[in-house]
Design a protein around this motif. Structure first.
Motif, short mmCIF file in Angstrom:
data_model
loop_
_atom_site.label_atom_id
_atom_site.label_comp_id
_atom_site.label_asym_id
_atom_site.label_seq_id
_atom_site.Cartn_x
_atom_site.Cartn_y
_atom_site.Cartn_z
N SER A 161 47.11 33.97 28.27
CA SER A 161 46.26 35.05 28.75
C SER A 161 46.27 35.08 30.28
N GLU A 162 46.40 36.27 30.85
CA GLU A 162 46.39 36.41 32.31
C GLU A 162 45.03 36.01 32.89
N LEU A 163 44.00 36.03 32.05
CA LEU A 163 42.66 35.67 32.49
C LEU A 163 42.61 34.25 33.05
N PHE A 164 43.53 33.40 32.59
CA PHE A 164 43.51 31.99 32.99
C PHE A 164 44.61 31.64 33.97
N THR A 165 45.17 32.66 34.61
CA THR A 165 46.19 32.42 35.63
C THR A 165 45.55 32.40 37.02
N PRO A 166 46.16 31.72 37.99
CA PRO A 166 45.58 31.63 39.34
C PRO A 166 45.60 32.97 40.06
N TYR A 167 44.79 33.04 41.11
CA TYR A 167 44.75 34.25 41.93
C TYR A 167 44.42 33.86 43.37
N ASP A 168 45.11 34.51 44.30
CA ASP A 168 44.87 34.27 45.73
C ASP A 168 43.89 35.34 46.23
N LEU A 169 42.65 34.92 46.48
CA LEU A 169 41.62 35.84 46.96
C LEU A 169 41.54 35.73 48.48
N SER A 170 42.37 36.48 49.15
CA SER A 170 42.38 36.49 50.62
C SER A 170 42.44 35.09 51.20
N GLY A 171 43.29 34.25 50.61
CA GLY A 171 43.46 32.89 51.09
C GLY A 171 42.63 31.85 50.37
N LEU A 172 41.70 32.28 49.53
CA LEU A 172 40.91 31.36 48.72
C LEU A 172 41.56 31.26 47.35
N ALA A 173 42.05 30.06 47.02
CA ALA A 173 42.80 29.87 45.77
C ALA A 173 41.84 29.78 44.59
N LEU A 174 41.96 30.72 43.65
CA LEU A 174 41.16 30.71 42.43
C LEU A 174 42.01 30.19 41.28
#
Length: 367
Positions: free
Chosen positions: A2-15
């Motif tokens: 699920s893409e829901l559990f993939t990382p995301y770069d929030l303006s330099g803040l790693a989620l």
């Protein structure tokens, strides 16, 4: 996966995932100061990709709920630093939602029993504040008649937001979210039916958006645009927000203005699940055509709906609210297909100690 559990770069803040804990008022701070239970509550939910705090009043004037922890005194700032430290200790990330309720307040909450403030002196019909019914007795009371802010006072409120943002960053928050949704102060200016001002903050779309945009600009200048988000509820009808002729154009203009500012994110709240109208068909695509930055959507999502929203495109992160109340390990439960616990609605708000707040257990698959 699920893409829901993939990382995301929030303006330099790693989620680590795209699941956001949406802001939820809990009214648990007896003195308006976060306590050890506040820190534990947020720490328990630190596996969310991002936590957005409950609405935090930026001043005494901005308060509309008893027992709501603020961020305008040194004591409150020091207490919030313990909350952010607890979240960071578990690897979490947390933004502070900065809040001014405007006319959705009551004189008993205001300094010297003064009138709440708004764009215009019109009471919100069929709307209430959580305030003092009588001395020592909290409860829902009709919102008081407000007074209109002067132009100079509007500048002062913007400065109050900036000071609260300074305190938030000093207290260890990873960023701040301006609460411009759900019929509160900024929406009271944006709404063309309510806002009948004749000055630079009323009339045209640009004038009605001016207060919101000036405040976002001031926040971005102070803490950096990459640490500022904005929450909106287009076509919201909570707290006597009524329709107006150029409503769609107002929100599309807002989307374009927000896109130009390169904020950390915009957070859209659909009020369908809380008894209001949903955004009109086709509006979301118009908004996304004008705003191309990071977009969080919230409003009654489950895992299936969140996955569908992410696959459709335009949405980057999905906010979950009430499921987080009874499921501190919501991320793990959704990822593993574990059952969800139902929350006790009687303890959503108010001073109940740890009951319905920090006493919900994590799921034990082998129990």
């Amino acid at each position: 996966m699920s893409e829901l559990f993939t990382p995301y770069d929030l303006s330099g803040l790693a989620l680590p995932n795209r699941l956001v804990m949406a802001p939820m008022t809990r009214s648990r701070a007896a003195s308006g100061v976060p306590d050890d239970d506040t820190a534990l509550y947020y720490q328990q939910r630190a596996s969310a990709g991002l936590i957005i705090s409950e609405g935090i009043p930026i001043s005494r004037e901005g308060v509309g709920f008893l027992f709501n922890p603020g961020l305008y005194t040194d004591e409150q700032q020091a207490a919030w630093s313990k909350v952010t430290a607890a979240v960071h200790e578990k690897g979490g990330r947390i933004f502070a939602q900065l809040w001014h309720v405007g006319r959705l307040s009551h004189a008993s909450l205001q300094e010297n029993n003064g009138a709440p403030v708004s764009a215009v002196p019109r009471r919100a019909e069929n709307s209430s504040a959580y305030a003092w019914v009588e001395e020592g007795s909290p409860g829902q009371v009709p919102a008081s008649e407000p007074r209109a802010l002067t132009a100079s006072e509007i500048k002062r409120v913007t400065a109050d937001f900036v000071r609260a943002a300074q305190r938030a960053i000093a207290a260890g928050f990873d960023g701040v979210e301006l609460h411009g949704a759900n019929g509160y102060l900024f929406e009271q200016f944006i709404n063309g039916e309510l806002n009948t001002r004749q000055d630079m903050y009323g009339g045209s779309i640009q004038n009605r958006l001016r207060f919101l945009l000036e405040t976002l600009d001031a926040l971005a200048e102070e803490v950096g645009a990459n640490r500022v988000g904005a929450r909106l509820s287009p076509f919201g009808r909570l707290y006597d927000m009524r329709p107006y002729p150029d409503e769609a154009e107002t929100w599309v203009t807002a989307a374009s203005e927000l896109d130009a500012r390169r904020l950390a994110y915009v957070h859209l709240s659909d009020q369908l699940t809380i008894g209001a109208e949903s955004m009109p068909d086709g509006f979301a695509s118009r908004f996304c055509s004008a705003y191309k930055g990071t977009l969080i959507v919230a409003g009654g999502f489950d895992k299936t709906g969140a996955d569908a929203a992410l696959r459709k495109g335009g949405v980057d992160l999905v906010g979950f609210g009430r499921p987080f109340i009874a499921n501190p390990d919501l991320v793990e439960r959704l990822q593993n297909g574990w059952p969800l616990t139902e929350a006790d609605r009687a303890t959503f708000y108010g001073l109940h100690g740890s009951r319905g707040y920090t006493d919900y257990p994590r799921y034990a698959p082998d129990a």
